[in-house]
Design a protein around this motif. Sequence first.
Motif, short mmCIF file in Angstrom:
data_model
loop_
_atom_site.label_atom_id
_atom_site.label_comp_id
_atom_site.label_asym_id
_atom_site.label_seq_id
_atom_site.Cartn_x
_atom_site.Cartn_y
_atom_site.Cartn_z
N ASN A 3 0.81 -1.11 0.07
CA ASN A 3 0.07 0.09 -0.13
C ASN A 3 0.78 1.29 0.03
O ASN A 3 1.72 1.45 0.87
N LYS A 4 0.58 2.25 -0.86
CA LYS A 4 1.39 3.43 -1.20
C LYS A 4 1.10 4.32 0.10
O LYS A 4 -0.16 4.78 0.13
N LYS A 91 -3.34 12.68 -2.37
CA LYS A 91 -4.52 11.83 -2.88
C LYS A 91 -4.36 11.58 -4.32
O LYS A 91 -4.61 10.61 -4.92
N THR A 92 -3.87 12.88 -5.02
CA THR A 92 -3.93 12.91 -6.42
C THR A 92 -2.62 12.04 -6.96
O THR A 92 -2.43 11.44 -7.91
N GLU A 93 -1.69 11.89 -5.99
CA GLU A 93 -0.46 11.16 -6.11
C GLU A 93 -0.49 9.63 -5.84
O GLU A 93 0.44 8.94 -5.83
N HIS A 94 -1.94 9.33 -5.48
CA HIS A 94 -1.98 7.72 -5.34
C HIS A 94 -1.69 7.35 -4.07
O HIS A 94 -1.60 6.03 -3.86
N PHE A 95 -1.65 8.13 -2.89
CA PHE A 95 -1.46 7.46 -1.71
C PHE A 95 -2.65 7.09 -1.17
O PHE A 95 -3.98 7.77 -0.91
N THR A 96 -2.52 5.82 -0.52
CA THR A 96 -3.97 5.07 0.15
C THR A 96 -3.93 5.21 1.42
O THR A 96 -4.82 4.67 2.19
N ILE A 121 -8.72 7.75 2.58
CA ILE A 121 -6.92 7.40 3.03
C ILE A 121 -7.23 6.58 4.16
O ILE A 121 -7.80 7.27 5.16
#
Length: 231
Positions: A3-4, A91-96, A121
Amino acid sequence: MNNKTYFNWSTGKDASLALHYLLLDENFSIEKLVTTINAHYQRVTMHGLPVSLLKKQTEAIGIPLQIIELPEQPSMTDYETIMHTALNKLKTEHFTHSAFGDIFLEDLKKYREDDLGKLDISTVFPLWKRNTKALITEFLDLGFKAVIVCASAKYFSEDFVGKTITQELIENLPKEVDPCGENGEFHTFCYDGPIFKSPIPFTIGEKVYREYDTPNAKNEKTGFWFCDLIA
């Protein structure tokens, strides 16, 4: 599944130990450290650490740093506006996932979960509900080293800041002080340990006393001792 994840980096011992655990956990990929600073003083919030030393510390860890600048004494509205702008970018950098070093402050944990939940998130708390005496002992046994940079004047005098954490120091804390300072009794700068490529060199600088308005208490002040560290 990796998970990022971004880690909320405070520069201190709890964050260092929590990051250590996550770097060993293949379920998470820690790709950014996020730190809030006082824009006026260019210092880490509450810890008072200069940005120059923060950058040397994160360079020694080897994970990219994102700084979020806050006003000197932001209102809750200002704080949330600034933080939500930064969180939307993450969030736009796809961190979850978002990771923290919190141990037992229930209200703070719930606030983080609710706030980040709005952005879908997930939160991660590697130290949650661990015994704080056991945690600080493990921290030292792993080879971590930290110096006290901020301490509540309610419990400590000027000579306490600038000291390196040792088992003896922990054993001699006032009984009402948590071994990890989880109630805000003291804060630290971690300068060596298994998460660092090499120790971060610094010298002890000036010690100062500052007072702040006490939350939810009219006309009351809370005092803190700070120890400056020079890169």
